[in-house]
Design an enzyme around this catalytic site. Structure first.
Site, mmCIF file in Angstrom:
data_model
loop_
_atom_site.group_PDB
_atom_site.id
_atom_site.type_symbol
_atom_site.label_atom_id
_atom_site.label_comp_id
_atom_site.label_asym_id
_atom_site.label_seq_id
_atom_site.Cartn_x
_atom_site.Cartn_y
_atom_site.Cartn_z
ATOM 1 N N SER A 1 0.967 -1.416 0.353
ATOM 2 C CA SER A 1 -0.400 -0.129 0.620
ATOM 3 C C SER A 1 1.109 1.158 0.181
ATOM 4 C CB SER A 1 -0.669 -0.498 1.489
ATOM 5 O OG SER A 1 -2.104 0.980 0.981
ATOM 6 N N HIS B 1 -2.912 -0.361 -4.817
ATOM 7 C CA HIS B 1 -5.363 -0.534 -4.829
ATOM 8 C C HIS B 1 -6.282 -0.424 -5.888
ATOM 9 C CE1 HIS B 1 -5.115 -0.652 -0.237
ATOM 10 N NE2 HIS B 1 -4.485 0.276 -0.588
ATOM 11 N N GLU C 1 -5.234 -5.071 -5.131
ATOM 12 C CA GLU C 1 -4.984 -5.765 -3.425
ATOM 13 C C GLU C 1 -5.166 -6.839 -3.472
ATOM 14 O OE1 GLU C 1 -8.715 -4.773 -1.553
ATOM 15 O OE2 GLU C 1 -8.438 -2.265 -1.796
#
EC number: 3.4.15.6
Length: 287
Positions: free
Chosen positions: A144, A186, A213
């Site tokens: 992330s 993402h 993801e």
């Protein structure tokens, strides 16, 4: 003839090197197969691994760091440490520097990529990580926000779901482990195609990497990227772009990009960062 071509492609595919950089799109499986985290664990030395967790991007570093410590201890790592670096001054601490000099793997957690860069960039701790990654002594992973910092140019924030335009993306300076790329995470889960295209329109000398993801782009030291996980990795290659209006339009006006090349890669597919060569999974050599 197709069989011969396949064999030639296979022969040209380099064997995987031991250390690698794992760029993870966030929300990686932490409970079931844990494929991506197990790959990091293996590349960091498996049962001989000494892993340092850096949760500086997180608002709850002790909680998120503790979760990863339990995961890697359960896998059987020899040593797992939490380097709870919250202020730049802590990067001067000799204990932290010694841990970074000794460890075989560093894991950057999610959170806020601006916070992570603000704490780590241009510090002795960062110098140690960069030098050891560059020399092949250390496996690095970031998920992330920890993935967003991998390039020199970094997506710091922005919108989603719009046509590409300059106001859609906020850029900053990343940590530069893989300076040739701009990473977004993402990716399809949050409809960020337009955002990454906007970033590439502003920086056409870079390669856009959009990672879903529970998906990982694993960068070998020889230039090959391999896809792991359940989603896809989107490659935006502006090498052959013939025109963009990016320098000439207002911030909210739509951008154009002519002759932009796009690759959608899934589990096992490979892409060469410098040759811009794609190999489908059927030709992949097992590690």
């Amino acid at each position: 003839m197709p069989e011969l071509q396949a064999k030639l492609l296979e022969m040209r595919t380099p064997q995987a090197t031991k250390t690698a950089v794992l760029v993870i799109g966030g929300a990686e499986d932490k409970v079931h197969g844990r494929e991506i985290l197990r790959t990091f664990f293996a590349r960091a030395g498996a049962n001989d691994a000494h892993i340092a967790i850096i949760p500086s991007a997180s608002r709850e570093p002790s909680i998120i760091g503790g979760r990863y410590i339990r995961i890697f201890e359960d896998m059987g790592a020899k040593k797992v440490e939490l380097l709870d670096i919250r202020e730049r001054e802590q990067c001067e601490y000799r204990d932290y520097q010694q841990s970074l000099e000794a460890c075989t793997g560093v894991f950057l957690t999610g959170g806020d990529q601006l916070r992570l860069c603000g704490v780590l960039s241009d510090t002795p701790a960062m110098d140690i990580i960069r030098q050891r990654v560059r020399s092949g002594e250390l496996t690095l992973a970031g998920t992330s926000a920890g993935a967003a910092v991998m390039g020199h140019h970094m997506i710091a924030g922005g919108g989603s779901g719009e046509s590409p335009n300059r106001s859609l993306v906020d850029m900053a300076t990343g940590l530069g482990f893989i300076p040739e790329v701009i990473v977004d995470q993402h990716f399809n889960n949050r409809n960020r195609m337009g955002r990454l295209m906007s970033a590439i329109a502003s920086h056409p000398d870079r390669l856009g990497i959009g990672i879903d993801e529970d998906t990982c782009a694993l960068f070998e030291r020889d230039g090959w990227l391999q896809v792991l996980g359940k989603g896809s990795v989107t490659i935006i290659d502006p090498t052959e772009v013939t025109h963009t209006n990016e320098p000439h339009v207002g911030a909210t006006e739509p951008l154009n990009l002519h002759n932009l090349r796009l690759h959608i890669l899934s589990h096992g597919d490979r892409f060469h960062l410098y040759q811009r060569t794609v190999l489908p999974a059927v030709y992949r050599i097992s590690n």
